[in-house]
Scaffold this motif. Structure first.
Motif, short mmCIF file in Angstrom:
data_model
loop_
_atom_site.label_atom_id
_atom_site.label_comp_id
_atom_site.label_asym_id
_atom_site.label_seq_id
_atom_site.Cartn_x
_atom_site.Cartn_y
_atom_site.Cartn_z
N SER A 1 0.83 -1.19 0.00
CA SER A 1 0.00 0.00 0.00
C SER A 1 0.87 1.26 0.00
O SER A 1 0.58 2.21 -0.71
N ASP A 2 1.93 1.25 0.80
CA ASP A 2 2.85 2.39 0.84
C ASP A 2 3.50 2.59 -0.52
O ASP A 2 3.62 3.73 -0.98
N ALA A 3 3.90 1.51 -1.15
CA ALA A 3 4.54 1.61 -2.47
C ALA A 3 3.55 2.17 -3.49
O ALA A 3 3.92 3.00 -4.33
N ASP A 4 2.30 1.75 -3.41
CA ASP A 4 1.27 2.28 -4.32
C ASP A 4 1.05 3.77 -4.08
O ASP A 4 0.88 4.55 -5.02
N GLU A 5 1.07 4.16 -2.81
CA GLU A 5 0.89 5.57 -2.47
C GLU A 5 2.04 6.42 -3.00
O GLU A 5 1.82 7.47 -3.59
N THR B 1 1.92 24.61 -8.67
CA THR B 1 1.35 23.26 -8.54
C THR B 1 2.44 22.20 -8.63
O THR B 1 2.36 21.17 -7.96
N VAL B 2 3.45 22.46 -9.46
CA VAL B 2 4.57 21.52 -9.59
C VAL B 2 5.38 21.53 -8.29
O VAL B 2 5.76 20.48 -7.77
N VAL B 3 5.64 22.71 -7.75
CA VAL B 3 6.39 22.82 -6.49
C VAL B 3 5.61 22.15 -5.36
O VAL B 3 6.20 21.44 -4.53
N SER B 4 4.30 22.33 -5.34
CA SER B 4 3.47 21.68 -4.31
C SER B 4 3.58 20.16 -4.38
O SER B 4 3.73 19.48 -3.36
N ALA B 5 3.52 19.61 -5.58
CA ALA B 5 3.66 18.15 -5.75
C ALA B 5 5.06 17.70 -5.34
O ALA B 5 5.22 16.62 -4.76
N ALA B 6 6.07 18.53 -5.60
CA ALA B 6 7.44 18.20 -5.19
C ALA B 6 7.57 18.20 -3.67
O ALA B 6 8.30 17.38 -3.11
N GLN B 7 6.85 19.09 -3.00
CA GLN B 7 6.88 19.12 -1.54
C GLN B 7 6.30 17.84 -0.97
O GLN B 7 6.82 17.31 0.02
N VAL B 8 5.25 17.33 -1.57
CA VAL B 8 4.65 16.07 -1.12
C VAL B 8 5.67 14.94 -1.30
O VAL B 8 5.88 14.13 -0.41
N LEU B 9 6.32 14.90 -2.47
CA LEU B 9 7.34 13.87 -2.70
C LEU B 9 8.47 13.97 -1.69
O LEU B 9 8.94 12.97 -1.18
N ASP B 10 8.89 15.20 -1.41
CA ASP B 10 9.98 15.41 -0.47
C ASP B 10 9.63 14.86 0.90
O ASP B 10 10.46 14.24 1.57
N SER B 11 8.38 15.02 1.31
CA SER B 11 7.99 14.56 2.64
C SER B 11 7.56 13.10 2.69
O SER B 11 7.67 12.46 3.72
N LYS B 12 7.11 12.54 1.56
CA LYS B 12 6.55 11.19 1.59
C LYS B 12 7.22 10.19 0.65
O LYS B 12 6.89 9.02 0.70
N GLY B 13 8.12 10.64 -0.21
CA GLY B 13 8.71 9.75 -1.20
C GLY B 13 9.72 8.78 -0.65
O GLY B 13 9.83 7.66 -1.11
N HIS B 14 10.48 9.18 0.34
CA HIS B 14 11.42 8.31 1.04
C HIS B 14 12.47 7.65 0.15
O HIS B 14 12.81 6.49 0.36
#
Length: 123
Positions: free
Chosen positions: A23-27, A70-83
């Motif tokens: 599930s984490d990998a899918d997220e 919007t691109v920067v916002s998506a990058a922020q999510v990746l930065d915090s959750k991409g691991h």
């Protein structure tokens, strides 16, 4: 009897953990897809104007300046959750690419989308 219950507990734990990691990998994959989709839209807007490089946010940027947040916002999510290494670096490179017209940083984030399996979303 104890030995059997320990084995059962271990099996149940493995199944539960396996489900979570999938599930984490899918997220994480969904975060990458969202990011790469937004990046591709920004690239398309930027490329819609003949002159390159363009000053971000100017009327001649094809609307890319409006998409940059919007691109920067998506990058922020990746930065915090991409691991992973790519997601840890992608925020800085995204800011440099979409607000500073840095082609080297853009190349790195496009490569990150390639490695994540979303090369077809790039322009």
């Amino acid at each position: 009897m104890r030995r059997g219950s320990r084995a059962l507990t271990a099996v149940v734990a493995a199944v539960l953990l396996g489900g979570c990691s999938s599930s984490d990998a899918d997220e994480v994959r969904a975060y990458w897809q969202d990011y790469c989709t937004r990046l591709g839209a920004w690239q398309e807007a930027r490329n819609s104007v003949d002159a390159f490089p363009k000053k971000p946010g100017s009327p001649a940027d094809g609307g890319a300046g409006a998409l940059a947040p919007t691109v920067v916002s998506a990058a922020q999510v990746l930065d915090s959750k991409g691991h992973d290494e790519d997601s840890a670096r992608v925020l800085d490179d995204t800011v440099a690419a979409v607000t500073g017209a840095d082609p080297v940083a853009e190349g790195r984030i496009v490569s990150s989308c390639d490695r994540a399996g979303f090369e077809s979303l790039m322009r």
